[in-house]
Write an enzyme that holds these catalytic residues in place. Structure first.
Site, PDB file in Angstrom:
ATOM      1  N   ARG A  15      -0.039  -1.034  -0.026  1.00 46.16           N
ATOM      2  CA  ARG A  15      -0.015  -0.136   0.192  1.00 46.16           C
ATOM      3  C   ARG A  15       0.524   1.320   0.191  1.00 46.16           C
ATOM      4  NH1 ARG A  15      -0.719   5.094   2.613  1.00 46.16           N
ATOM      5  NH2 ARG A  15      -0.203   3.311   5.044  1.00 46.16           N
ATOM      6  N   GLU A  16       1.411   1.314   1.220  1.00 45.34           N
ATOM      7  CA  GLU A  16       2.191   2.686   0.831  1.00 45.34           C
ATOM      8  C   GLU A  16       3.372   2.887   0.581  1.00 45.34           C
ATOM      9  OE1 GLU A  16       2.108   5.926   4.595  1.00 45.34           O
ATOM     10  OE2 GLU A  16       3.266   6.549   3.192  1.00 45.34           O
ATOM     11  N   HIS A  38      -7.063  -1.067   2.253  1.00 40.56           N
ATOM     12  CA  HIS A  38      -7.254   0.750   2.490  1.00 40.56           C
ATOM     13  C   HIS A  38      -7.680   1.534   2.802  1.00 40.56           C
ATOM     14  CE1 HIS A  38      -4.279   4.546   3.379  1.00 40.56           C
ATOM     15  NE2 HIS A  38      -4.205   4.177   4.590  1.00 40.56           N
ATOM     16  N   ARG A  44      -9.285  -0.707  11.428  1.00 38.81           N
ATOM     17  CA  ARG A  44      -8.752   0.250  12.487  1.00 38.81           C
ATOM     18  C   ARG A  44      -8.357   1.363  11.322  1.00 38.81           C
ATOM     19  NH1 ARG A  44      -1.884   0.246  11.360  1.00 38.81           N
ATOM     20  NH2 ARG A  44      -2.020   1.889   9.187  1.00 38.81           N
ATOM     21  N   THR A  73       2.670  11.325  10.079  1.00 38.35           N
ATOM     22  CA  THR A  73       3.044  11.600   8.849  1.00 38.35           C
ATOM     23  C   THR A  73       3.521  12.090   7.577  1.00 38.35           C
ATOM     24  OG1 THR A  73      -0.208  11.427   8.813  1.00 38.35           O
ATOM     25  CG2 THR A  73       0.595  12.514   7.236  1.00 38.35           C
ATOM     26  N   HIS A 125       1.910   4.588  12.622  1.00 36.06           N
ATOM     27  CA  HIS A 125       2.538   4.625  11.969  1.00 36.06           C
ATOM     28  C   HIS A 125       3.643   6.528  11.518  1.00 36.06           C
ATOM     29  CE1 HIS A 125       1.893   3.937   6.947  1.00 36.06           C
ATOM     30  NE2 HIS A 125       1.760   5.568   7.067  1.00 36.06           N
ATOM     31  N   HIS A 180       6.732   7.673   9.614  1.00 41.17           N
ATOM     32  CA  HIS A 180       7.403   7.978   8.446  1.00 41.17           C
ATOM     33  C   HIS A 180       9.217   8.534   8.906  1.00 41.17           C
ATOM     34  CE1 HIS A 180       5.262   8.359   4.813  1.00 41.17           C
ATOM     35  NE2 HIS A 180       3.737   8.691   5.906  1.00 41.17           N
ATOM     36  N   HIS A 218      40.063  -3.182  11.625  1.00 40.20           N
ATOM     37  CA  HIS A 218      39.142  -3.469  11.900  1.00 40.20           C
ATOM     38  C   HIS A 218      38.812  -4.957  11.092  1.00 40.20           C
ATOM     39  CE1 HIS A 218      36.064   0.052  12.811  1.00 40.20           C
ATOM     40  NE2 HIS A 218      36.930   0.420  12.222  1.00 40.20           N
TER      41      HIS A 218
HETATM   42  C1  HCA Z   1      -1.392   8.101   2.930  1.00 45.09           C
HETATM   43  C2  HCA Z   1      -0.511   8.218   4.597  1.00 45.09           C
HETATM   44  C3  HCA Z   1      -1.248   7.923   5.463  1.00 45.09           C
HETATM   45  C4  HCA Z   1      -2.173   6.578   6.237  1.00 45.09           C
HETATM   46  C5  HCA Z   1      -1.724   6.391   6.721  1.00 45.09           C
HETATM   47  C6  HCA Z   1      -2.406   4.958   7.741  1.00 45.09           C
HETATM   48  C7  HCA Z   1       0.162   8.474   6.817  1.00 45.09           C
HETATM   49  O1  HCA Z   1      -0.858   7.783   2.571  1.00 45.09           O
HETATM   50  O2  HCA Z   1      -2.687   8.023   3.241  1.00 45.09           O
HETATM   51  O3  HCA Z   1      -4.168   5.209   7.349  1.00 45.09           O
HETATM   52  O4  HCA Z   1      -2.399   4.350   8.027  1.00 45.09           O
HETATM   53  O5  HCA Z   1       1.221   8.576   7.065  1.00 45.09           O
HETATM   54  O6  HCA Z   1      -0.805   9.468   7.726  1.00 45.09           O
HETATM   55  O7  HCA Z   1       0.086   6.840   5.263  1.00 45.09           O
HETATM   56 CU    CU Z   2       1.958   6.786   5.750  1.00 48.13          CU
END
Ligand code: HCA
Ligand code: CU
Length: 368
Positions: free
Chosen positions: A15-16, A75, A135, A169, A196, A198, A291
């Site tokens: 997905r991501e 998603h 979720r 995010t 989640h 980043h 090393h």
């Molecule tokens: C996205 C944003 C998301 C959503 C995370 C989630 C984020 O790409 O839609 O729905 O669990 O980083 O907020 O990936």
């Molecule tokens: Cu994300």
């Protein structure tokens, strides 16, 4: 450093990961990746957001038919059309997201907080009525007013949502801020918390591990850290760190990691980073004379974990940084024994060739 024994991993490579600039997986590639993730042992697999395009929709349909141990998640936004897609495909779980920060409320949705709450409430009720496991993700949770975030979390929990996820995010959390945020949310809620993270500041893995330490149940990862911009925590780093540094044992087939990352790297068509932990080309390669000398005697001198534990091999590089012991070791592995004086001469020759960054056996034989 106490973890719940039932911590979970959600993999978002399909997905991501497919939101990584330059990446578009074929359905066959997605099938192979989903199967490999399942063999590895992740708990949830995000299959994709069906509303994105016909091929993503079809991929979610096909992936949903696979016989996997992992829980399958579609998603989607907090809108009826995305919920209908998940229901029509028959995916058991939906990961529904809605931006809760002032920026999201104003610029994405142009709604007040109370309008946002109503929208979220009606979407989650609709999804639960349709029989989905849900979720709910507060997108941009890390920039959301904490009282509003708790209000959203408790409201969706009261509507029967199964998990509440906090998305960092734009990757602006630090490990300490993650601990504070997650501890607070865990103390205010009863359902399991997901996080989640980043990687915009390179802290996604550290933040995700802090989230688990603070009581989160599940963290999101992607193979090779794929994802929007700088991506998500890498599956390999997270699971090996949990195993080696936090003593969470026996949950994952770590030996599958090189294969899994090769599969995803070839499907993503992105150049793998040589210095990526665990699976990068250099992760178990030693170069400087001091090393190599130490590693030949005792590998742990410069290795946090053994390469064998993740089905990798150790490499020793010969170049201008090489010392006598390293060169001697290499020549021995080539079945050659030379005198001390010859060793000095060969080493001198190597050090006069700074342009050569990795001497091969054949090249060494030639100068000998
Ligand atoms: C996205 C944003 C998301 C959503 C995370 C989630 C984020 O790409 O839609 O729905 O669990 O980083 O907020 O990936
Ligand atoms: Cu994300």
């Amino acid at each position: 450093m106490i973890f719940e024994s039932n911590i979970e991993i959600l993999d978002s490579t399909l997905r991501e990961g497919e939101q990584t600039p330059g990446v578009s997986f074929t359905i066959d590639e997605k099938i192979a990746i989903a199967k490999a993730l399942d063999v590895f042992g992740v708990d949830f697999i995000e299959l994709g957001h069906p509303g994105v395009s016909p091929d993503v929709y079809e991929a979610v349909e096909v992936l949903n038919e696979l016989d996997l141990n992992a829980k399958k998640v579609a998603h989607g936004r907090a809108v009826n059309s995305d919920i209908n897609d998940a229901v029509a495909i028959g995916v058991p779980w939906m990961g529904m997201f809605f931006g809760t920060s002032p920026l999201s409320l104003k610029h994405k949705f142009n709604v007040t907080k109370s309008e946002a709450l109503k929208r979220i409430e009606s979407a989650v009720k609709y999804g639960k009525d349709k029989g989905l496991k849900l979720r709910f993700t507060a997108e941009d949770a890390s920039r959301t007013d904490i009282d509003f975030l708790i209000q959203v979390g408790q409201m969706v929990q009261n509507c029967g949502v199964d998990r509440f996820s906090l998305a960092d995010t734009v990757g602006c959390l630090t490990p300490a801020k993650t601990t504070e945020l997650v501890s607070r949310i865990v103390s205010e809620m009863d359902i399991p918390i997901h996080v989640h993270c980043h990687n915009d500041f390179g802290m996604a893995t550290a933040n995700a591990l802090s989230a688990l330490e603070a009581g989160a149940r599940c963290i999101d990862v992607a193979v090779s850290g794929l994802g929007e911009r700088c991506g998500l925590p890498r599956l390999a780093e997270v699971t090996v760190a949990l195993t080696e540094l936090y003593d969470v044992r026996g949950k994952w087939n770590l030996g599958q990691l090189p294969q899994l990352s090769k599969l995803v790297d070839s499907a993503s068509r992105l150049e793998p980073n040589a210095n990526q932990p665990i699976i990068g080309k250099n992760a178990f390669t030693h170069k400087a004379g001091l090393h190599v000398k130490a590693v030949v005697k005792e590998p742990q001198s410069y290795e946090a974990i053994s390469p064998e534990s993740v089905h990798r091999k150790r490499h020793l590089v010969i170049d201008k940084y090489t010392g006598k012991a390293a060169l001697k070791n290499r020549l021995e592995t080539m079945g050659m024994s030379v005198s001390e004086q010859e060793l000095d001469t060969i080493l001198k020759e190597i050090k006069y060739h700074p342009e050569k960054v990795a001497w091969e056996d054949e090249e060494l034989r030639r100068i000998i």
